[in-house]
Scaffold this active site. Structure first.
Site, PDB file in Angstrom:
ATOM      1  N   LYS A  69      96.713  83.129  78.756  1.00 55.58           N
ATOM      2  CA  LYS A  69      96.403  84.563  78.681  1.00 55.58           C
ATOM      3  C   LYS A  69      95.073  84.886  79.357  1.00 55.58           C
ATOM      4  CE  LYS A  69      93.915  84.334  74.378  1.00 55.58           C
ATOM      5  NZ  LYS A  69      93.498  84.900  73.139  1.00 55.58           N
ATOM      6  N   LYS A 119      90.999  76.552  68.731  1.00 55.78           N
ATOM      7  CA  LYS A 119      89.536  76.696  68.671  1.00 55.78           C
ATOM      8  C   LYS A 119      88.890  75.376  68.241  1.00 55.78           C
ATOM      9  CE  LYS A 119      88.630  80.914  69.920  1.00 55.78           C
ATOM     10  NZ  LYS A 119      89.128  82.148  69.423  1.00 55.78           N
ATOM     11  N   LYS A 167      88.333  85.877  77.582  1.00 56.48           N
ATOM     12  CA  LYS A 167      86.915  85.676  77.898  1.00 56.48           C
ATOM     13  C   LYS A 167      86.582  84.194  77.918  1.00 56.48           C
ATOM     14  CE  LYS A 167      86.234  89.638  74.889  1.00 56.48           C
ATOM     15  NZ  LYS A 167      86.091  89.981  73.476  1.00 56.48           N
TER      16      LYS A 167
HETATM   17  P1  TYM Z   1      89.584  89.923  70.256  1.00 56.63           P
HETATM   18  O1  TYM Z   1      88.268  90.497  70.555  1.00 56.63           O
HETATM   19  O2  TYM Z   1      89.833  88.495  70.565  1.00 56.63           O
HETATM   20  O3  TYM Z   1      90.737  90.739  70.995  1.00 56.63           O
HETATM   21  C1  TYM Z   1      90.800  92.133  70.880  1.00 56.63           C
HETATM   22  C2  TYM Z   1      92.190  92.652  71.170  1.00 56.63           C
HETATM   23  O4  TYM Z   1      92.576  92.392  72.525  1.00 56.63           O
HETATM   24  C3  TYM Z   1      93.832  91.738  72.528  1.00 56.63           C
HETATM   25  N1  TYM Z   1      93.892  90.818  73.671  1.00 56.63           N
HETATM   26  C4  TYM Z   1      94.961  90.687  74.454  1.00 56.63           C
HETATM   27  N2  TYM Z   1      96.165  91.294  74.437  1.00 56.63           N
HETATM   28  C5  TYM Z   1      97.059  90.944  75.387  1.00 56.63           C
HETATM   29  N3  TYM Z   1      96.792  90.027  76.354  1.00 56.63           N
HETATM   30  C6  TYM Z   1      95.596  89.409  76.417  1.00 56.63           C
HETATM   31  N4  TYM Z   1      95.330  88.539  77.388  1.00 56.63           N
HETATM   32  C7  TYM Z   1      94.621  89.706  75.429  1.00 56.63           C
HETATM   33  N5  TYM Z   1      93.357  89.287  75.189  1.00 56.63           N
HETATM   34  C8  TYM Z   1      92.919  89.973  74.097  1.00 56.63           C
HETATM   35  C9  TYM Z   1      93.898  90.986  71.212  1.00 56.63           C
HETATM   36  O5  TYM Z   1      95.228  90.669  70.870  1.00 56.63           O
HETATM   37  C10 TYM Z   1      93.276  91.991  70.291  1.00 56.63           C
HETATM   38  O6  TYM Z   1      94.204  92.981  69.906  1.00 56.63           O
HETATM   39  N6  TYM Z   1      91.111  89.073  65.690  1.00 56.63           N
HETATM   40  C11 TYM Z   1      90.931  90.254  66.543  1.00 56.63           C
HETATM   41  C12 TYM Z   1      89.795  91.093  66.060  1.00 56.63           C
HETATM   42  C13 TYM Z   1      90.034  91.620  64.691  1.00 56.63           C
HETATM   43  C14 TYM Z   1      91.060  92.512  64.287  1.00 56.63           C
HETATM   44  C15 TYM Z   1      90.890  92.692  62.890  1.00 56.63           C
HETATM   45  C16 TYM Z   1      92.083  93.150  64.970  1.00 56.63           C
HETATM   46  C17 TYM Z   1      89.314  91.299  63.580  1.00 56.63           C
HETATM   47  N7  TYM Z   1      89.812  91.959  62.501  1.00 56.63           N
HETATM   48  C18 TYM Z   1      91.754  93.541  62.169  1.00 56.63           C
HETATM   49  C19 TYM Z   1      92.950  93.978  64.236  1.00 56.63           C
HETATM   50  C20 TYM Z   1      92.766  94.165  62.862  1.00 56.63           C
HETATM   51  C21 TYM Z   1      90.771  89.758  67.981  1.00 56.63           C
HETATM   52  O7  TYM Z   1      91.520  88.986  68.442  1.00 56.63           O
HETATM   53  O8  TYM Z   1      89.798  90.221  68.712  1.00 56.63           O
END
Ligand code: TYM
Length: 346
Positions: free
Chosen positions: A203, A118, A206
């Site tokens: 991966k 990032k 977005k």
């Molecule tokens: P975010 O919004 O980036 O992603 C949400 C979830 O989608 C999964 N994900 C994927 N899994 C597999 N392949 C992909 N290409 C892919 N893109 C997204 C992410 O692994 C995630 O599970 N940090 C978290 C948000 C969060 C959270 C937490 C999650 C904040 N606090 C506490 C669990 C527990 C996140 O990455 O969001």
């Protein structure tokens, strides 16, 4: 929550844009699976986390949060089986983050791969790299540890963050657990999955590789066909050669989305180095994705997923989750020797 403790399952998604197949296969489908088992499930919208990077994008966070919950419901997360809430409604969570920050190994935050990626991205765009971004895993740990979650269904990209949450829990327990021990959370599976993008850009995400790298849950049939037909492939299999990474991406998607026989059939074709079948593979892949998202889209557009219903749900659940959060905050305040403050939570 019930008297006899069931495993607590918790996860969240940031409202930073439309949800995609990565979110679905990496996370949401496990929400649906785990809520059907004997667990106490909590699924939330990680709206505060949007500020770590998307500050200058001026996202309408409230509207985007409602959208995430609409997709949760459309994908089958059931508000009768899981508590769905919004992170920022639970004021105790930032307090947890502050307190847990005191037992967070600072070096781990700097070593986080996501942080480094990032930073590279933001610095390239001359945007602010904030302390909030560095502390992303601390807020995430607060999300998980405030309710002593046992199981956290997330995709592969979140493994490191989960490991930091485990370390924070361990450190808390080492220094402060006089009366209250924090659970060390685990992933839902040994190897969480990674859904690849369509353009060979790592991966599905977005923020990486442009809109054609991603299939959104609300893409039209036409969009899905167009994106899949333009997904990158190699020139064709060669006898005895291992599969190229770019083809592994396509096959991973096929394995996730298509019936097993279809996947096996195309795998055989590849292994036998047959030629000119990628066109039909892509058509079958697109058809399988359309079949998957169509009922989800229909539910998303139905009254059961209306923004009004979601707002009502979030308002009701904020209270329920705050009770859990206050209860646990009180316990850690006692152990951290803030008895006065703890008493204010009586
Ligand atoms: P975010 O919004 O980036 O992603 C949400 C979830 O989608 C999964 N994900 C994927 N899994 C597999 N392949 C992909 N290409 C892919 N893109 C997204 C992410 O692994 C995630 O599970 N940090 C978290 C948000 C969060 C959270 C937490 C999650 C904040 N606090 C506490 C669990 C527990 C996140 O990455 O969001």
């Amino acid at each position: 929550m019930s008297e006899k403790k069931k495993p607590v399952v918790l996860s969240g998604i940031r409202p930073t844009g439309d949800l995609h197949l990565g979110n679905y296969f990496g996370a949401i489908r496990y929400f649906v699976e785990l809520q059907a088992q004997d667990n106490d499930c909590l699924f939330f919208v990680a709206d505060l986390h949007t500020l770590t990077t998307a500050m200058e994008d001026h996202i309408d966070v409230d509207a985007a949060s409602i959208e995430v919950v609409r997709w949760y419901l459309a994908c089958g997360v059931d508000p009768d089986k899981a508590i769905i809430y919004r992170q920022s409604d639970i004021l105790e969570i930032p307090m947890f983050a502050l307190l847990l920050g005191m037992v967070t190994p600072e070096g781990e935050l700097h070593r986080s791969t996501t942080y480094k990626e990032k930073v590279k991205d933001l610095e390239g765009k001359r945007k602010l790299v904030s302390f909030g971004l560095l502390a992303y895993p601390v807020l995430m740990a607060a999300d998980i540890l405030f309710c002593n979650a046992d199981i956290v269904p997330v995709g592969e990209d979140q493994k490191q963050h989960l490991e930091i949450a485990r370390q924070i829990a361990r450190n808390y327990n080492r220094y402060f657990s006089d009366t209250h021990t924090i659970v060390e959370p685990k992933s839902h599976m040994l190897e969480p999955i990674r859904v690849p993008g369509l353009k060979g850009e790592g991966k599905m995400s977005k923020s990486v590789g442009g809109p054609d790298n991603v299939i959104y849950l609300n893409d039209s049939e036409k969009e899905i066909r167009r994106k899949i037909m333009s997904a990158q492939t190699d020139l064709g299999p060669e006898q005895g050669q291992p599969m190229a990474d770019i083809m592994k991406n396509v096959y991973t998607l096929l394995e996730l989305c298509a019936p097993k026989e279809v996947y096996d059939d195309y795998l055989r074709k590849y292994e036998n180095a047959e030629q000119k079948f990628y066109g039909s593979l892509k058509k079958d892949l697109a058809a399988s994705i359309i079949e998957l998202v169509k009922p989800i889209q229909a539910r998303y557009n139905s009254p059961e997923c209306s923004p009004e219903r979601v707002e009502k749900l979030l308002a009701e659940n904020a209270e329920k989750v705050r009770v859990i959060a206050k209860n646990n905050l009180k316990k850690i305040l006692v152990d951290m020797r803030f008895k006065n403050l703890a008493e204010s939570y009586d």
